[in-house]
Scaffold this motif. Structure first.
Motif, PDB file in Angstrom:
ATOM      1  N   THR A   1       5.842   3.871  10.313  1.00 21.86           N
ATOM      2  CA  THR A   1       5.242   4.382   9.171  1.00 21.86           C
ATOM      3  C   THR A   1       3.758   5.025   9.289  1.00 21.86           C
ATOM      4  OG1 THR A   1       6.069   2.355   8.064  1.00 21.86           O
ATOM      5  CG2 THR A   1       4.325   3.531   7.092  1.00 21.86           C
ATOM      6  N   VAL A   2       3.075   4.457  10.349  1.00 23.93           N
ATOM      7  CA  VAL A   2       1.529   5.275  10.610  1.00 23.93           C
ATOM      8  C   VAL A   2       1.898   6.507  11.255  1.00 23.93           C
ATOM      9  CG1 VAL A   2      -0.688   4.879  11.556  1.00 23.93           C
ATOM     10  CG2 VAL A   2       0.474   2.760  10.492  1.00 23.93           C
ATOM     11  N   ARG A   3       2.670   6.342  12.163  1.00 26.34           N
ATOM     12  CA  ARG A   3       2.981   7.942  12.805  1.00 26.34           C
ATOM     13  C   ARG A   3       3.428   9.027  11.862  1.00 26.34           C
ATOM     14  NH1 ARG A   3       4.257   8.165  18.346  1.00 26.34           N
ATOM     15  NH2 ARG A   3       4.294   6.189  19.460  1.00 26.34           N
ATOM     16  N   LYS A   4       4.215   8.626  10.870  1.00 28.20           N
ATOM     17  CA  LYS A   4       4.711   9.402   9.790  1.00 28.20           C
ATOM     18  C   LYS A   4       3.545   9.848   9.106  1.00 28.20           C
ATOM     19  CE  LYS A   4       8.111  11.395   7.313  1.00 28.20           C
ATOM     20  NZ  LYS A   4       8.997  12.346   8.006  1.00 28.20           N
TER      21      LYS A   4
ATOM     22  N   MET B   1       0.804  -1.243   0.115  1.00 28.35           N
ATOM     23  CA  MET B   1       0.010   0.027  -0.043  1.00 28.35           C
ATOM     24  C   MET B   1       0.919   1.258   0.007  1.00 28.35           C
ATOM     25  SD  MET B   1      -2.839   1.199   2.810  1.00 28.35           S
ATOM     26  CE  MET B   1      -3.961  -0.334   2.355  1.00 28.35           C
ATOM     27  N   HIS B   2       0.604   2.229  -0.733  1.00 30.28           N
ATOM     28  CA  HIS B   2       1.380   3.447  -0.755  1.00 30.28           C
ATOM     29  C   HIS B   2       1.038   4.329  -0.009  1.00 30.28           C
ATOM     30  CE1 HIS B   2       3.129   2.158  -4.588  1.00 30.28           C
ATOM     31  NE2 HIS B   2       1.983   2.073  -5.296  1.00 30.28           N
ATOM     32  N   ALA B   3       1.888   5.282   0.554  1.00 33.52           N
ATOM     33  CA  ALA B   3       1.616   6.325   1.489  1.00 33.52           C
ATOM     34  C   ALA B   3       0.245   7.039   1.367  1.00 33.52           C
ATOM     35  CB  ALA B   3       2.695   7.333   1.501  1.00 33.52           C
ATOM     36  N   GLU B   4       0.148   7.335   0.181  1.00 31.41           N
ATOM     37  CA  GLU B   4      -1.292   8.178  -0.343  1.00 31.41           C
ATOM     38  C   GLU B   4      -2.551   7.280   0.102  1.00 31.41           C
ATOM     39  OE1 GLU B   4      -3.826  11.083  -0.798  1.00 31.41           O
ATOM     40  OE2 GLU B   4      -1.579  11.335  -0.844  1.00 31.41           O
ATOM     41  N   GLU B   5      -2.330   6.016  -0.277  1.00 27.38           N
ATOM     42  CA  GLU B   5      -3.330   5.048   0.117  1.00 27.38           C
ATOM     43  C   GLU B   5      -3.422   4.891   1.687  1.00 27.38           C
ATOM     44  OE1 GLU B   5      -3.790   1.908  -3.592  1.00 27.38           O
ATOM     45  OE2 GLU B   5      -1.915   1.846  -2.382  1.00 27.38           O
ATOM     46  N   ARG B   6      -2.615   4.697   2.314  1.00 28.21           N
ATOM     47  CA  ARG B   6      -2.504   4.476   3.884  1.00 28.21           C
ATOM     48  C   ARG B   6      -2.996   5.918   4.510  1.00 28.21           C
ATOM     49  NH1 ARG B   6       2.862   3.257   3.103  1.00 28.21           N
ATOM     50  NH2 ARG B   6       3.481   5.191   4.168  1.00 28.21           N
ATOM     51  N   GLN B   7      -2.731   7.138   3.958  1.00 23.47           N
ATOM     52  CA  GLN B   7      -3.163   8.066   4.685  1.00 23.47           C
ATOM     53  C   GLN B   7      -4.683   8.514   4.283  1.00 23.47           C
ATOM     54  OE1 GLN B   7      -0.533  11.147   2.794  1.00 23.47           O
ATOM     55  NE2 GLN B   7       1.068  10.152   3.665  1.00 23.47           N
ATOM     56  N   GLN B   8      -5.162   7.857   3.210  1.00 26.10           N
ATOM     57  CA  GLN B   8      -6.673   7.998   2.875  1.00 26.10           C
ATOM     58  C   GLN B   8      -7.445   7.032   3.676  1.00 26.10           C
ATOM     59  OE1 GLN B   8      -8.438  10.227   1.004  1.00 26.10           O
ATOM     60  NE2 GLN B   8      -6.590  11.167   0.641  1.00 26.10           N
ATOM     61  N   ALA B   9      -6.913   5.694   4.099  1.00 24.60           N
ATOM     62  CA  ALA B   9      -7.337   4.785   4.966  1.00 24.60           C
ATOM     63  C   ALA B   9      -7.222   5.477   6.459  1.00 24.60           C
ATOM     64  CB  ALA B   9      -6.701   3.544   5.023  1.00 24.60           C
ATOM     65  N   ILE B  10      -6.341   5.942   6.727  1.00 18.67           N
ATOM     66  CA  ILE B  10      -6.265   6.692   8.096  1.00 18.67           C
ATOM     67  C   ILE B  10      -7.472   7.592   8.275  1.00 18.67           C
ATOM     68  CG2 ILE B  10      -5.086   8.174   9.509  1.00 18.67           C
ATOM     69  CD1 ILE B  10      -2.529   6.869   8.482  1.00 18.67           C
ATOM     70  N   LEU B  11      -7.769   8.518   7.225  1.00 18.51           N
ATOM     71  CA  LEU B  11      -8.766   9.592   7.436  1.00 18.51           C
ATOM     72  C   LEU B  11     -10.055   8.930   7.275  1.00 18.51           C
ATOM     73  CD1 LEU B  11      -7.633  12.114   4.789  1.00 18.51           C
ATOM     74  CD2 LEU B  11      -7.757  12.429   7.109  1.00 18.51           C
ATOM     75  N   ARG B  12     -10.257   7.781   6.552  1.00 19.32           N
ATOM     76  CA  ARG B  12     -11.611   7.045   6.597  1.00 19.32           C
ATOM     77  C   ARG B  12     -11.841   6.622   8.092  1.00 19.32           C
ATOM     78  NH1 ARG B  12      -9.961   5.236   1.394  1.00 19.32           N
ATOM     79  NH2 ARG B  12      -9.294   3.288   2.551  1.00 19.32           N
ATOM     80  N   ARG B  13     -10.697   5.839   8.595  1.00 22.85           N
ATOM     81  CA  ARG B  13     -10.952   5.393  10.128  1.00 22.85           C
ATOM     82  C   ARG B  13     -11.367   6.305  11.158  1.00 22.85           C
ATOM     83  NH1 ARG B  13      -9.332   0.838  12.351  1.00 22.85           N
ATOM     84  NH2 ARG B  13     -10.357  -0.007  10.345  1.00 22.85           N
ATOM     85  N   VAL B  14     -10.565   7.398  10.944  1.00 26.59           N
ATOM     86  CA  VAL B  14     -10.677   8.534  11.987  1.00 26.59           C
ATOM     87  C   VAL B  14     -12.282   9.079  11.664  1.00 26.59           C
ATOM     88  CG1 VAL B  14     -10.096  10.933  12.703  1.00 26.59           C
ATOM     89  CG2 VAL B  14      -8.408   9.024  12.094  1.00 26.59           C
ATOM     90  N   ARG B  15     -12.873   9.345  10.369  1.00 25.85           N
ATOM     91  CA  ARG B  15     -14.009   9.873  10.266  1.00 25.85           C
ATOM     92  C   ARG B  15     -15.109   9.051  10.732  1.00 25.85           C
ATOM     93  NH1 ARG B  15     -11.952  12.121   4.282  1.00 25.85           N
ATOM     94  NH2 ARG B  15     -11.049  14.121   5.027  1.00 25.85           N
ATOM     95  N   GLU B  16     -14.958   7.691  10.502  1.00 19.05           N
ATOM     96  CA  GLU B  16     -15.759   6.666  10.795  1.00 19.05           C
ATOM     97  C   GLU B  16     -16.013   6.623  12.405  1.00 19.05           C
ATOM     98  OE1 GLU B  16     -14.584   3.188   8.838  1.00 19.05           O
ATOM     99  OE2 GLU B  16     -15.243   4.001   6.934  1.00 19.05           O
TER     100      GLU B  16
ATOM    101  N   GLY C   1       9.098   9.233  12.248  1.00 14.92           N
ATOM    102  CA  GLY C   1       7.537   9.285  12.628  1.00 14.92           C
ATOM    103  C   GLY C   1       7.110  10.358  13.794  1.00 14.92           C
ATOM    104  N   VAL C   2       8.337  10.882  14.600  1.00 15.57           N
ATOM    105  CA  VAL C   2       8.227  11.599  15.641  1.00 15.57           C
ATOM    106  C   VAL C   2       9.130  12.940  15.416  1.00 15.57           C
ATOM    107  CG1 VAL C   2       7.658   9.863  17.216  1.00 15.57           C
ATOM    108  CG2 VAL C   2      10.065  10.612  17.223  1.00 15.57           C
ATOM    109  N   PRO C   3       9.058  14.197  15.863  1.00 14.81           N
ATOM    110  CA  PRO C   3       9.884  15.135  15.737  1.00 14.81           C
ATOM    111  C   PRO C   3      11.338  14.838  16.563  1.00 14.81           C
ATOM    112  CG  PRO C   3       7.892  15.920  16.736  1.00 14.81           C
ATOM    113  CD  PRO C   3       7.744  14.540  16.810  1.00 14.81           C
ATOM    114  N   VAL C   4      12.184  15.309  15.705  1.00 10.57           N
ATOM    115  CA  VAL C   4      13.708  15.132  16.113  1.00 10.57           C
ATOM    116  C   VAL C   4      14.454  16.310  16.028  1.00 10.57           C
ATOM    117  CG1 VAL C   4      15.675  13.990  15.473  1.00 10.57           C
ATOM    118  CG2 VAL C   4      13.713  12.859  14.967  1.00 10.57           C
ATOM    119  N   VAL C   5      15.216  16.433  17.169  1.00  8.52           N
ATOM    120  CA  VAL C   5      16.162  17.735  17.378  1.00  8.52           C
ATOM    121  C   VAL C   5      17.549  17.013  17.204  1.00  8.52           C
ATOM    122  CG1 VAL C   5      17.196  19.522  18.732  1.00  8.52           C
ATOM    123  CG2 VAL C   5      14.693  19.080  18.304  1.00  8.52           C
TER     124      VAL C   5
END
Length: 361
Positions: free
Chosen positions: A35-38, A1-16, A162-166
């Motif tokens: 990967t999901v954090r990113k 699954m490509h990044a754009e597909e994952r991100q769309q899946a994340i949005l669908r889950r959160v909206r549902e 996937g997390v902020p780094v300094v």
């Protein structure tokens, strides 16, 4: 699954469902938590999600439940009952970094965040594993002094966590990187040393260092710039010695050290900037063993000031503000977590020169 597909899946889950836990969704997709954090970070930066500790919510849902004046962050908002958790990965706990660690710990205490520590012993694979484990354990951000850099293998792997780094005492290899960093301006430190030696009447100034350290390239640039600024007739590049290819006690090491001593004896060198401290101490012992006077025949300034003051003749030294680097790194990361939309920063902290017996006029 490509990044754009994952991100769309994340949005669908959160909206549902109204919210989503990163660990649960990663397991469902069969991908890593990192990967999901990113993906969540990308969506949050676009304003499509509100990042909360462990997952994500719709921005409007978060706004209804958040304390007044709070901002969505990857970690809990102030007053939520759980402090931010930061990871700190340094290459050593014995040389240079103890003061960095101390400064970071004091800043964490002052800001009410929790700090966890790992030591990588200058091994890229070790620090990658440590960083991944910290992210899996739920740290909200990382302070990192990566071993890769300045031509070393490893690249900017930390940008995929996937997390902020300094970055601490390191700079991104690529100028296009958005990574924030806090570090010492080592070029300025080298300039301080050269100008001090010139002010004491020295003109034939050498540079002796171990070139494989992350600090060394910046010291070399600062030294070269200061010598060029002084101009011909005022300063002379008397001797450059890179000890990186030699091991103490090797025949070749003995030869180059003897060559330096002979250059002092013949008057071709009357001062030297030496990095790190222990090489300056060894060099001073050899000079004095050859009946050459420090600072009479040659003035020495070391770089780091970890043990320079403990030499039998205390060494002048450039002293990076290590405590301030650690303290400022934590401040910068905490602000990034609490104010994710603010401009990113890169902070250079100036070292100081501590003049002792080895370079007095």
């Amino acid at each position: 699954m490509h990044a754009e597909e994952r991100q769309q899946a994340i949005l669908r889950r959160v909206r549902e469902a109204g919210s989503m836990r990163v660990t649960d969704f990663a397991a469902e997709l069969g991908v890593s938590v990192v990967t999901v954090r990113k993906d969540v970070e990308v969506l949050a930066e676009r304003g499509l999600l509100a990042r909360v500790h462990g997952g994500a919510m719709l921005p409007e849902d978060w706004a209804e439940t958040a304390p007044a004046g709070a901002a969505p962050v990857t970690a809990p908002a102030a007053g939520s009952g759980r402090p931010l958790v930061l990871g700190l990965i340094v290459p050593s706990s014995a040389y240079y970094y103890p003061e960095v660690i101390k400064g970071a710990r004091e800043a964490a205490d002052a800001l009410g965040v929790r700090l966890t520590l790992a030591v990588s012993t200058y091994d890229v694979d070790t620090e990658k594993a440590q960083a991944a484990r910290m992210v899996e354990d739920g740290v909200d951000g990382l302070l990192l002094a990566p071993s890769a850099g300045e031509g070393r293998p490893g690249g900017q792997w930390y940008e995929e966590l996937g997390v902020p780094v300094v970055l601490i005492e390191r700079r991104p290899e690529q100028q296009a990187s958005a990574a924030e960093h806090v570090g010492t301006d080592h070029g300025y430190g080298a300039r301080l040393a050269v100008r001090h030696l010139l002010d004491t009447g020295r003109r034939k100034i050498a540079l002796v260092m171990r070139g494989g350290t992350p600090t060394a390239p910046w010291i070399k640039k600062g030294y070269d710039a200061a010598m060029e600024e002084a101009g011909p007739g005022t300063a002379e590049h008397a001797f450059f010695l890179d000890l990186e290819q030699y091991g103490a006690g090797d025949a070749a090491y003995e030869e180059v050290m003897d060559a330096f001593v002979e250059a002092v004896r013949e008057g071709r060198v009357d001062a030297a900037l030496v990095h790190p401290d222990h090489e300056a101490m060894v060099l001073m012992q050899r000079l004095r063993g050859a009946s050459l006077s420090v600072p009479g025949d040659v003035a020495l300034v070391s770089y780091d000031d970890e043990v320079a003051s403990l030499a039998d003749l205390p060494l002048s030294a450039v002293a990076p503000s290590k405590h301030e680097v650690g303290f400022t790194g934590v401040e910068l990361l905490v602000r990034r977590l609490r104010e994710p939309g603010r401009p990113r920063r890169r902070i250079a902290i100036l070292p100081e020169l501590r003049v002792r017996a080895s370079s007095e006029a």
